[in-house]
Design a protein around this motif. Structure first.
Motif, PDB file in Angstrom:
ATOM      1  N   PRO A 138       0.825  -1.213   0.000  1.00 41.65           N
ATOM      2  CA  PRO A 138       0.000   0.000   0.000  1.00 41.65           C
ATOM      3  C   PRO A 138       0.855   1.257   0.000  1.00 41.65           C
ATOM      4  O   PRO A 138       1.788   1.391   0.793  1.00 41.65           O
ATOM      5  CB  PRO A 138      -0.805  -0.127   1.296  1.00 41.65           C
ATOM      6  N   GLY A 139       0.550   2.160  -0.907  1.00 43.12           N
ATOM      7  CA  GLY A 139       1.302   3.400  -1.039  1.00 43.12           C
ATOM      8  C   GLY A 139       2.214   3.422  -2.249  1.00 43.12           C
ATOM      9  O   GLY A 139       2.616   4.497  -2.712  1.00 43.12           O
ATOM     10  N   GLN A 140       2.579   2.243  -2.765  1.00 44.57           N
ATOM     11  CA  GLN A 140       3.441   2.183  -3.940  1.00 44.57           C
ATOM     12  C   GLN A 140       2.638   2.452  -5.215  1.00 44.57           C
ATOM     13  O   GLN A 140       1.399   2.516  -5.194  1.00 44.57           O
ATOM     14  CB  GLN A 140       4.128   0.815  -4.029  1.00 44.57           C
ATOM     15  N   PHE A 141       3.359   2.584  -6.337  1.00 46.94           N
ATOM     16  CA  PHE A 141       2.680   2.876  -7.596  1.00 46.94           C
ATOM     17  C   PHE A 141       3.255   2.022  -8.716  1.00 46.94           C
ATOM     18  O   PHE A 141       4.329   1.404  -8.579  1.00 46.94           O
ATOM     19  CB  PHE A 141       2.807   4.365  -7.954  1.00 46.94           C
ATOM     20  N   ALA A 142       2.505   1.984  -9.806  1.00 48.17           N
ATOM     21  CA  ALA A 142       2.953   1.313 -11.031  1.00 48.17           C
ATOM     22  C   ALA A 142       2.995   2.335 -12.160  1.00 48.17           C
ATOM     23  O   ALA A 142       2.343   3.381 -12.103  1.00 48.17           O
ATOM     24  CB  ALA A 142       2.003   0.171 -11.400  1.00 48.17           C
ATOM     25  N   MET A 143       3.767   2.051 -13.174  1.00 48.61           N
ATOM     26  CA  MET A 143       3.706   2.799 -14.423  1.00 48.61           C
ATOM     27  C   MET A 143       2.782   2.016 -15.351  1.00 48.61           C
ATOM     28  O   MET A 143       3.065   0.863 -15.716  1.00 48.61           O
ATOM     29  CB  MET A 143       5.090   2.946 -15.043  1.00 48.61           C
ATOM     30  N   LEU A 144       1.650   2.622 -15.700  1.00 46.92           N
ATOM     31  CA  LEU A 144       0.673   1.973 -16.575  1.00 46.92           C
ATOM     32  C   LEU A 144       0.829   2.516 -17.993  1.00 46.92           C
ATOM     33  O   LEU A 144       0.870   3.737 -18.190  1.00 46.92           O
ATOM     34  CB  LEU A 144      -0.753   2.218 -16.087  1.00 46.92           C
ATOM     35  N   TYR A 145       0.897   1.594 -18.946  1.00 52.67           N
ATOM     36  CA  TYR A 145       1.146   1.957 -20.342  1.00 52.67           C
ATOM     37  C   TYR A 145      -0.076   1.635 -21.191  1.00 52.67           C
ATOM     38  O   TYR A 145      -0.526   0.480 -21.244  1.00 52.67           O
ATOM     39  CB  TYR A 145       2.361   1.190 -20.866  1.00 52.67           C
ATOM     40  N   ALA A 146      -0.624   2.664 -21.841  1.00 55.11           N
ATOM     41  CA  ALA A 146      -1.692   2.483 -22.823  1.00 55.11           C
ATOM     42  C   ALA A 146      -1.034   2.414 -24.195  1.00 55.11           C
ATOM     43  O   ALA A 146      -0.375   3.377 -24.628  1.00 55.11           O
ATOM     44  CB  ALA A 146      -2.683   3.639 -22.765  1.00 55.11           C
ATOM     45  N   HIS A 147      -1.172   1.303 -24.857  1.00 54.43           N
ATOM     46  CA  HIS A 147      -0.459   1.066 -26.115  1.00 54.43           C
ATOM     47  C   HIS A 147      -0.769   2.152 -27.141  1.00 54.43           C
ATOM     48  O   HIS A 147      -1.927   2.470 -27.411  1.00 54.43           O
ATOM     49  CB  HIS A 147      -0.829  -0.310 -26.668  1.00 54.43           C
ATOM     50  N   GLY A 148       0.307   2.716 -27.678  1.00 56.43           N
ATOM     51  CA  GLY A 148       0.176   3.732 -28.697  1.00 56.43           C
ATOM     52  C   GLY A 148      -0.109   5.120 -28.178  1.00 56.43           C
ATOM     53  O   GLY A 148      -0.188   6.069 -28.963  1.00 56.43           O
ATOM     54  N   VAL A 149      -0.253   5.260 -26.847  1.00 55.02           N
ATOM     55  CA  VAL A 149      -0.564   6.570 -26.273  1.00 55.02           C
ATOM     56  C   VAL A 149       0.533   7.037 -25.331  1.00 55.02           C
ATOM     57  O   VAL A 149       1.066   8.141 -25.462  1.00 55.02           O
ATOM     58  CB  VAL A 149      -1.924   6.538 -25.532  1.00 55.02           C
ATOM     59  N   GLY A 150       0.890   6.206 -24.354  1.00 58.37           N
ATOM     60  CA  GLY A 150       1.942   6.600 -23.425  1.00 58.37           C
ATOM     61  C   GLY A 150       1.800   5.939 -22.078  1.00 58.37           C
ATOM     62  O   GLY A 150       0.983   5.015 -21.900  1.00 58.37           O
ATOM     63  N   GLU A 151       2.596   6.421 -21.129  1.00 66.35           N
ATOM     64  CA  GLU A 151       2.732   5.785 -19.826  1.00 66.35           C
ATOM     65  C   GLU A 151       2.633   6.840 -18.730  1.00 66.35           C
ATOM     66  O   GLU A 151       3.175   7.931 -18.860  1.00 66.35           O
ATOM     67  CB  GLU A 151       4.083   5.075 -19.763  1.00 66.35           C
ATOM     68  N   VAL A 152       1.926   6.499 -17.643  1.00 67.09           N
ATOM     69  CA  VAL A 152       1.803   7.417 -16.505  1.00 67.09           C
ATOM     70  C   VAL A 152       1.873   6.624 -15.209  1.00 67.09           C
ATOM     71  O   VAL A 152       1.553   5.430 -15.179  1.00 67.09           O
ATOM     72  CB  VAL A 152       0.474   8.212 -16.537  1.00 67.09           C
ATOM     73  N   PRO A 153       2.284   7.288 -14.099  1.00 66.03           N
ATOM     74  CA  PRO A 153       2.288   6.611 -12.801  1.00 66.03           C
ATOM     75  C   PRO A 153       0.894   6.629 -12.190  1.00 66.03           C
ATOM     76  O   PRO A 153       0.236   7.669 -12.151  1.00 66.03           O
ATOM     77  CB  PRO A 153       3.260   7.469 -11.977  1.00 66.03           C
ATOM     78  N   ILE A 154       0.461   5.476 -11.699  1.00 63.91           N
ATOM     79  CA  ILE A 154      -0.834   5.359 -11.027  1.00 63.91           C
ATOM     80  C   ILE A 154      -0.629   4.549  -9.752  1.00 63.91           C
ATOM     81  O   ILE A 154      -0.085   3.441  -9.796  1.00 63.91           O
ATOM     82  CB  ILE A 154      -1.889   4.670 -11.916  1.00 63.91           C
ATOM     83  N   SER A 155      -1.076   5.085  -8.637  1.00 65.31           N
ATOM     84  CA  SER A 155      -0.924   4.380  -7.363  1.00 65.31           C
ATOM     85  C   SER A 155      -1.802   3.140  -7.323  1.00 65.31           C
ATOM     86  O   SER A 155      -2.856   3.072  -7.960  1.00 65.31           O
ATOM     87  CB  SER A 155      -1.303   5.305  -6.196  1.00 65.31           C
ATOM     88  N   ILE A 156      -1.363   2.173  -6.548  1.00 63.45           N
ATOM     89  CA  ILE A 156      -2.155   0.969  -6.344  1.00 63.45           C
ATOM     90  C   ILE A 156      -3.332   1.332  -5.432  1.00 63.45           C
ATOM     91  O   ILE A 156      -3.172   2.020  -4.431  1.00 63.45           O
ATOM     92  CB  ILE A 156      -1.289  -0.151  -5.734  1.00 63.45           C
ATOM     93  N   SER A 157      -4.547   0.923  -5.797  1.00 65.25           N
ATOM     94  CA  SER A 157      -5.713   1.245  -4.976  1.00 65.25           C
ATOM     95  C   SER A 157      -6.376  -0.006  -4.412  1.00 65.25           C
ATOM     96  O   SER A 157      -7.448   0.088  -3.808  1.00 65.25           O
ATOM     97  CB  SER A 157      -6.734   2.063  -5.776  1.00 65.25           C
ATOM     98  N   GLY A 158      -5.740  -1.138  -4.592  1.00 64.18           N
ATOM     99  CA  GLY A 158      -6.245  -2.384  -4.022  1.00 64.18           C
ATOM    100  C   GLY A 158      -5.316  -3.521  -4.372  1.00 64.18           C
ATOM    101  O   GLY A 158      -4.745  -3.556  -5.474  1.00 64.18           O
ATOM    102  N   ILE A 159      -5.150  -4.443  -3.417  1.00 58.61           N
ATOM    103  CA  ILE A 159      -4.229  -5.568  -3.617  1.00 58.61           C
ATOM    104  C   ILE A 159      -4.950  -6.848  -3.215  1.00 58.61           C
ATOM    105  O   ILE A 159      -4.733  -7.388  -2.125  1.00 58.61           O
ATOM    106  CB  ILE A 159      -2.939  -5.392  -2.794  1.00 58.61           C
ATOM    107  N   PRO A 160      -5.835  -7.369  -4.068  1.00 55.79           N
ATOM    108  CA  PRO A 160      -6.508  -8.629  -3.741  1.00 55.79           C
ATOM    109  C   PRO A 160      -5.511  -9.780  -3.615  1.00 55.79           C
ATOM    110  O   PRO A 160      -4.390  -9.713  -4.124  1.00 55.79           O
ATOM    111  CB  PRO A 160      -7.449  -8.838  -4.932  1.00 55.79           C
ATOM    112  N   ASP A 161      -5.953 -10.837  -2.943  1.00 57.08           N
ATOM    113  CA  ASP A 161      -5.062 -11.978  -2.691  1.00 57.08           C
ATOM    114  C   ASP A 161      -4.812 -12.823  -3.936  1.00 57.08           C
ATOM    115  O   ASP A 161      -3.918 -13.680  -3.929  1.00 57.08           O
ATOM    116  CB  ASP A 161      -5.655 -12.868  -1.588  1.00 57.08           C
TER     117      ASP A 161
END
Length: 260
Positions: free
Chosen positions: A37-60
């Motif tokens: 909790p608190g960490q983030f990922a870089m999410l990439y939309a193909h052909g558009v780009g990449e942005v940092p988005i925090s994790i908002s849930g971590i299911p098992d």
């Protein structure tokens, strides 16, 4: 370090507000290391780009939850991604909320800042109070979910109400000034616009909460995620490496310096 995006498929898309959705992502093949909790990922939309988005849930089950607000071209593409869409994911990056020494937990969120704090609320193991604010009732994230929380004291407030809103109206600093708390036992987690975090921290300091017991989540223009490009520099910090979660004694002078 994660240099190449790993393919994750959108399995569900939940509309949260008029401009925000939560995407549940499942790995197409090999999954990334576990997020905290608190960490983030870089999410990439193909052909558009990449942005940092925090994790908002971590299911098992290895699924990743990311709440995305549409504010630019990349976030709009992620916001609009439908189930079945494959996105690229890099991470986990950054620091996590430090909870090991927390006795009483005070969670303070403004707007989309509730998303990085949501995992902390999932399985409370100590007295937990949430104070969350938004511009209007239609901007409140996870409204139905918050109403079902039984182990968390929830205080919601909005800047402007409407004819259906019967709750508090005002800034999040207002309930912070009056809610019962034991300053010596309280660990506060703050996430939202920088002015909000500054004023909330000042209110808590004024009530006797030690500065080392206050944590904030910083937001900057993170592009590489691995502390090489320098776009996320904030004074001596590289937020993708040294943040986003930072103790208030470190963050305070940086948040007060307008040129930073």
């Amino acid at each position: 370090m994660t240099w190449v995006p790993v393919p994750y498929r959108v399995v569900t898309r939940t509309v949260e507000t008029h401009d925000s959705v939560t995407l549940a992502l499942r790995p197409v093949g090999e999954s990334l290391p576990a997020f905290r909790p608190g960490q983030f990922a870089m999410l990439y939309a193909h052909g558009v780009g990449e942005v940092p988005i925090s994790i908002s849930g971590i299911p098992d089950d290895g699924t990743l939850l990311h709440t995305v607000r549409a504010v630019g071209a990349v976030s709009r593409a992620l916001h609009d991604a439908q189930p079945g869409t494959v996105l690229g994911v890099r991470g986990p990056f950054g620091t996590a909320w430090r909870l090991d020494d927390a006795e009483d937990l005070l969670v303070v969120a403004g707007g989309i800042g509730l998303a990085p704090l949501r995992p902390v609320l999932s399985h409370p193991t100590r007295r937990t109070v949430l104070v969350a604010g938004a511009r209007t009732p239609r901007d409140l994230l996870y409204a139905d979910e918050l109403a079902r929380l039984s182990d968390v004291d929830v205080v919601l407030t909005v800047d402007r109400g409407d004819h259906d809103w019967h709750g508090r109206i005002g800034f999040v600093t207002e309930p912070l000034a009056s809610i019962p708390l034991d300053p010596g036992r309280t660990t506060a987690l703050l996430c939202g616009p920088e002015p909000m975090m500054r004023f909330c921290a000042r209110t808590l300091l004024g009530r006797g909460v030690p500065p080392e017991n206050i944590q904030v989540s910083l937001e900057r223009n993170m592009q590489c995620g691995v502390a090489l490009c320098g776009h996320c520099q904030l004074g001596p910090l590289l937020v993708c490496r040294d943040g986003p979660v930072t103790g208030y004694p470190v963050a305070e002078p940086l948040l007060l310096a307008k040129e930073l």
